[in-house]
Structures are given as structure tokens and as C-alpha cells.
Design an enzyme around this catalytic site. Structure first.
Site, PDB file in Angstrom:
ATOM      1  N   TYR A   1     -92.625   0.879 -64.961  1.00 11.98           N
ATOM      2  CA  TYR A   1     -93.213   1.228 -63.667  1.00 11.98           C
ATOM      3  C   TYR A   1     -93.710  -0.076 -63.057  1.00 11.98           C
ATOM      4  O   TYR A   1     -94.066  -1.018 -63.773  1.00 11.98           O
ATOM      5  CB  TYR A   1     -94.398   2.190 -63.832  1.00 11.98           C
ATOM      6  CG  TYR A   1     -94.018   3.629 -64.046  1.00 11.98           C
ATOM      7  CD1 TYR A   1     -93.329   4.340 -63.079  1.00 11.98           C
ATOM      8  CD2 TYR A   1     -94.386   4.305 -65.212  1.00 11.98           C
ATOM      9  CE1 TYR A   1     -92.999   5.674 -63.262  1.00 11.98           C
ATOM     10  CE2 TYR A   1     -94.059   5.642 -65.395  1.00 11.98           C
ATOM     11  CZ  TYR A   1     -93.366   6.315 -64.416  1.00 11.98           C
ATOM     12  OH  TYR A   1     -93.042   7.630 -64.598  1.00 11.98           O
TER      13      TYR A   1
ATOM     14  N   ASP B 103     -89.058   6.225 -58.183  1.00  8.56           N
ATOM     15  CA  ASP B 103     -89.455   7.452 -57.470  1.00  8.56           C
ATOM     16  C   ASP B 103     -90.939   7.772 -57.664  1.00  8.56           C
ATOM     17  O   ASP B 103     -91.372   8.894 -57.407  1.00  8.56           O
ATOM     18  CB  ASP B 103     -88.585   8.642 -57.910  1.00  8.56           C
ATOM     19  CG  ASP B 103     -88.662   8.915 -59.415  1.00  8.56           C
ATOM     20  OD1 ASP B 103     -89.545   8.351 -60.094  1.00  8.56           O
ATOM     21  OD2 ASP B 103     -87.825   9.696 -59.911  1.00  8.56           O
TER      22      ASP B 103
ATOM     23  N   HIS C 139     -86.940  12.863 -61.306  1.00 11.66           N
ATOM     24  CA  HIS C 139     -88.021  12.745 -62.286  1.00 11.66           C
ATOM     25  C   HIS C 139     -88.318  14.114 -62.926  1.00 11.66           C
ATOM     26  O   HIS C 139     -89.461  14.454 -63.220  1.00 11.66           O
ATOM     27  CB  HIS C 139     -89.267  12.197 -61.578  1.00 11.66           C
ATOM     28  CG  HIS C 139     -90.152  11.333 -62.429  1.00 11.66           C
ATOM     29  ND1 HIS C 139     -90.303   9.987 -62.225  1.00 11.66           N
ATOM     30  CD2 HIS C 139     -90.979  11.640 -63.455  1.00 11.66           C
ATOM     31  CE1 HIS C 139     -91.181   9.502 -63.089  1.00 11.66           C
ATOM     32  NE2 HIS C 139     -91.604  10.484 -63.856  1.00 11.66           N
TER      33      HIS C 139
ATOM     34  N   ASP D  53     -80.086  12.634 -64.466  1.00  7.36           N
ATOM     35  CA  ASP D  53     -80.926  13.470 -65.335  1.00  7.36           C
ATOM     36  C   ASP D  53     -81.564  14.585 -64.533  1.00  7.36           C
ATOM     37  O   ASP D  53     -81.592  14.566 -63.305  1.00  7.36           O
ATOM     38  CB  ASP D  53     -81.950  12.637 -66.123  1.00  7.36           C
ATOM     39  CG  ASP D  53     -83.145  12.154 -65.304  1.00  7.36           C
ATOM     40  OD1 ASP D  53     -83.425  12.690 -64.214  1.00  7.36           O
ATOM     41  OD2 ASP D  53     -83.818  11.222 -65.774  1.00  7.36           O
ATOM     42  N   GLY D  54     -82.051  15.579 -65.290  1.00  6.62           N
ATOM     43  CA  GLY D  54     -82.724  16.724 -64.676  1.00  6.62           C
ATOM     44  C   GLY D  54     -81.991  18.016 -64.981  1.00  6.62           C
ATOM     45  O   GLY D  54     -80.943  18.284 -64.399  1.00  6.62           O
ATOM     46  N   GLY D  55     -82.487  18.789 -65.911  1.00  2.82           N
ATOM     47  CA  GLY D  55     -81.968  20.133 -66.147  1.00  2.82           C
ATOM     48  C   GLY D  55     -80.761  20.217 -67.051  1.00  2.82           C
ATOM     49  O   GLY D  55     -80.163  21.287 -67.166  1.00  2.82           O
TER      50      GLY D  55
END
Ligand SMILES: Cc1cc2nc3c(=O)[nH]c(=O)nc-3n(C[C@H](O)[C@H](O)[C@H](O)COP(=O)(O)O)c2cc1C
Ligand SMILES: O=C(O)C(=O)c1ccccc1
Length: 367
Positions: free
Chosen positions: A129, A157, A256, A287-289
Site C-alpha cells: 500500500y 484501489d 478488492h 480476482d473476486g468471487g
């Protein structure tokens, strides 16, 4: 018996974790609309199986930024694996190595970068970050290079951490025995306190994250390290083009896990425009799900080179420690191989738009 699916692992993890930790892991921001949409988006596609293809050997291996992977799957960067299991990231690293998967360690890892590298047997990237304390960031980059990390993943993000109502209601703070050991304790203090109406995570980010990060700052990172730079959290063609102009080696299409901008595009829906905006030498991850091997196949058919998996890895850790992560990654690998065989597409490069149709009655945008 089992687990037979990641959903089985999820159920076991839920039964084992304290409810406020479960909420921290599982939760998203706002109304959790994007969190739900990430999962639902996979259901908008149907698969088009081809027949009479020799699928006696299905090859899931690939090269990603110069590293060999046995599967097009990586562990998404997540803070504090020790919330789920005492061994934390070292257990994750051993399991990822055994699965031939990528591990993206998080800047808020609860084991040192060096401990993680010592446990890893496969490729390792480090997520960052943009901290106000640029000296802390520079020190991490130096340590990562020395320890053998092969890429830096800057998360773009999160100029601040999204408002996660479950954590705010629970007054969630990181328990004292679990720390982001790669950063100075003085920088982390706010994570361990919850202020009225704000989680420790949110307060910490407001204090320590630098929301002034812009495209011109990427040069600072690139000057400090010869490692390839990956941007995580790209959702538009405009930003994909800017990423390419700024010399980025890869991008991760991500919202995210629905934890930042609630209402943002489901990541699978953003994937095609990002892929179309980039030259083929810049790989796109998403990414995601991702919860099944067919989800992996759908993401690859839409142009992703690989997927990252977040929450299921923490479920694995919570349900069975290192062996639980073995199960999660093993299930995904087995399901992907089965999908490739039954699709009649035995190589990753066979997974293209021709493998997909809109689920009947649903506008999927196969294009
Ligand atoms: C508990 C938790 C912690 C996370 N911590 C980070 C982090 O420190 N840095 C980051 O870039 N993403 C972080 N993420 C987001 C993941 O990298 C990833 O984008 C997301 O989890 C993918 O969605 P999935 O969980 O549906 O697979 C975190 C996600 C979770 C669930
Ligand atoms: O990135 C996240 O989703 C997250 O949960 C987190 C954890 C620690 C610090 C900042 C963000």
C-alpha cells in the site's frame, strides 16, 4: 469425509472463527452489492463444450512474469493470516508451493517477509500500500528483493479503506497478539484500537495511507527496485492504458473483493475491457468471487492469464491450517482440470471466447 467443495470449507471455517473475525474476512463495504455481484457474475456465462478431443492430458501449467506455475491460480494478498491460523502466512506459503500456485504476500502479513520466503517453494510477490511513510516502504522493497520476492504489487484501489459496516458495528480491531510484523509497531497502533463507529483497520488507513498517490509516483517505486511492478485494483480500459504507458508489467483486475467502492463493477465484468486495452505481453490477472474450477476457466476464457483467490484461502487456514489450504488449492486445481477435460480444451490457450456463451436469457456480454 470431504471437503468436496470450497463451500464445505467455508462452512467449517465459519463454525471455527470468532464472529467478528468471520465478519472481517467475509465482509464487504457499504451494502455489499459489489461483493455479491462478484460471485453472481460467473453465473452469467454458459460453457460450450467441444467433443472428440484427446483430453488424456490436461496441462494447467504456465509462465507468469518469468516464473513457472503449475496452475493459473495465486493466493490474493490478504492482511493477517494469523487471524485464521497460528502459523499464518508460513502455512499459506508451504501450501501454495505444494500446489504450484503463486503467493502474493501482503504488506500487512503477520509473519515476516523472510519467514514467508523461507517457507515458500514457489514464486512469491509482495503487495504494497502507498504509505505516507515512504521510508518504511523503501525498506520493505529492499527486504523483499533480498529475500527473493519476484514482483511488487501496488494496490491502487485503496487511497483509504472502504467503509465496512460489519467491522464498524463490531468495533473490530486487530487482536493484540497478531501484528503486521513487517512494519514499525508505531505505524500500526491504530489497527489495534477501535474508535466509536470506525474499525481499527479504517482508522489505521486514514492515518497511514497516502491518498495523494498518482501515476507520476510510480517512478519512485520503479527507481527503487528492478522488480516488475504490478498494479492491483484496475477496473477500466482508461487505467489499463495508463498502466501500460507507465511501464507496468501486469495488472490485476479487482474491486478488492467488494471491500472498497461499493457499487463498483464486478471484476469479471471489467475484465474484457482491460484485456482489450493492453498488449498481449502485459498479462491480466483477475480476482473476486472465484470459488470453483469452472470459475477459473471462465476468467481465462475472458482473457485473464491467471486468477487470484482471496477468502477461500483464509477459510482453508481456519478450517484445517496448512492442510486446509492444500484442500482449497487442490480442489480448485482438480476442478479446473475436470472443466478443461469436459470442455474439450486440454491446454490453457484453448480457453478462449469460443468456450463461452451467455447463459440463456441473461445478457452476459460475451462479445
Ligand atoms: C481479510 C481480507 C484481507 C485483505 N487484505 C488485503 C490487503 O492487505 N491488500 C490487498 O491488496 N488486498 C487485500 N484484500 C483483497 C484481496 O487481495 C482480493 O482482492 C479479494 O479478497 C478477492 O476476492 P475474493 O475474496 O472474493 O477471492 C483482502 C481481502 C480479505 C478478504
Ligand atoms: O485490504 C483490506 O481489505 C484489508 O482488510 C486491510 C487490512 C489491513 C490494513 C488495510 C486494509
Amino acid at each position: 469425509m470431504g471437503p468436496f467443495t470450497l463451500a464445505d470449507v467455508e462452512r467449517e471455517a465459519r463454525a471455527r472463527l470468532p464472529s467478528e473475525v468471520w465478519d472481517f474476512v467475509q465482509g464487504g463495504s457499504g451494502s455489499e452489492r459489489t461483493l455479491a455481484a462478484n460471485l453472481a457474475q460467473f453465473g452469467r456465462y454458459a460453457l460450450r463444450p467441444r467433443t472428440l478431443v484427446d483430453v488424456s492430458a490436461c496441462d494447467t501449467g504456465l509462465d507468469l512474469l518469468g516464473s513457472a506455475l503449475e496452475v493459473p491460480i495465486g493466493v490474493a494478498p490478504m492482511a493477517y493470516h494469523r487471524l485464521a491460523d497460528e502459523a499464518g502466512e508460513t502455512a499459506t506459503a508451504r501450501a501454495a508451493g505444494r500446489a504450484g500456485a503463486l503467493l502474493v504476500a501482503g504488506i500487512f502479513a503477520s509473519r515476516t517477509l523472510e519467514e514467508i520466503a523461507a517457507a515458500a517453494t514457489g514464486p512469491l510477490w509482495l503487495q504494497l500500500y502507498w504509505l505516507r511513510r515512504r521510508d518504511a516502504l523503501a525498506a520493505l522493497v529492499e527486504r523483499a528483493e533480498a529475500a527473493g520476492y519476484r514482483a511488487l504489487v501496488l494496490t491502487v484501489d485503496a487511497p483509504r479503506v472502504g467503509r465496512r459496516l460489519r467491522d464498524a458495528r463490531n468495533g473490530f480491531a486487530v487482536p493484540p497478539g497478531i501484528r503486521a510484523v513487517n512494519l514499525d509497531p508505531a505505524l500500526m497502533a491504530a489497527s489495534h484500537r477501535s474508535a466509536p463507529g470506525a474499525s481499527g483497520i479504517e482508522s489505521h488507513a486514514r492515518e497511514q495511507f497516502d491518498p495523494a498517490l498518482s501515476w507520476s509516483d510510480l517512478a519512485w517505486l520503479r527507481e527503487r527496485s528492478g522488480l516488475p511492478l504490478v498494479l492491483k485494483g484496475i477496473l477500466t480500459a482508461e487505467d489499463a492504458r495508463l498502466a501500460a504507458e507507465h511501464g507496468v508489467a501486469a495488472v490485476v483486475v479487482s474491486n478488492h473483493g467488494g471491500r472498497q467502492l461499493d457499487g463498483a463493477l464486478p471484476s469479471l465484468a471489467a475484465l474484457p475491457e482491460v484485456v482489450a486495452a493492453l498488449p498481449p505481453e502485459i498479462p491480466v490477472l483477475v480476482d473476486g468471487g472465484v470459488r470453483t474450477g469452472t470459475d477459473v476457466a471462465v476468467a481465462l476464457a475472458l482473457g485473464a492469464r491467471a486468477v487470484l483467490v482471496g477468502r477461500p484461502v483464509l477459510w482453508g487456514l481456519a478450517a484445517g491450517g496448512e492442510a486446509g489450504v492444500d484442500q482449497v488449492l487442490g480442489l480448485l486445481r482438480g476442478e479446473l482440470e475436470e472443466a478443461m477435460a469436459l470442455l474439450g480444451r486440454p491446454r490453457l490457450r484453448d480457453l478462449d471466447r469460443g468456450a463461452l456463451a451467455p447463459w440463456p436469457g441473461v445478457a452476459a456480454g460475451v462479445g
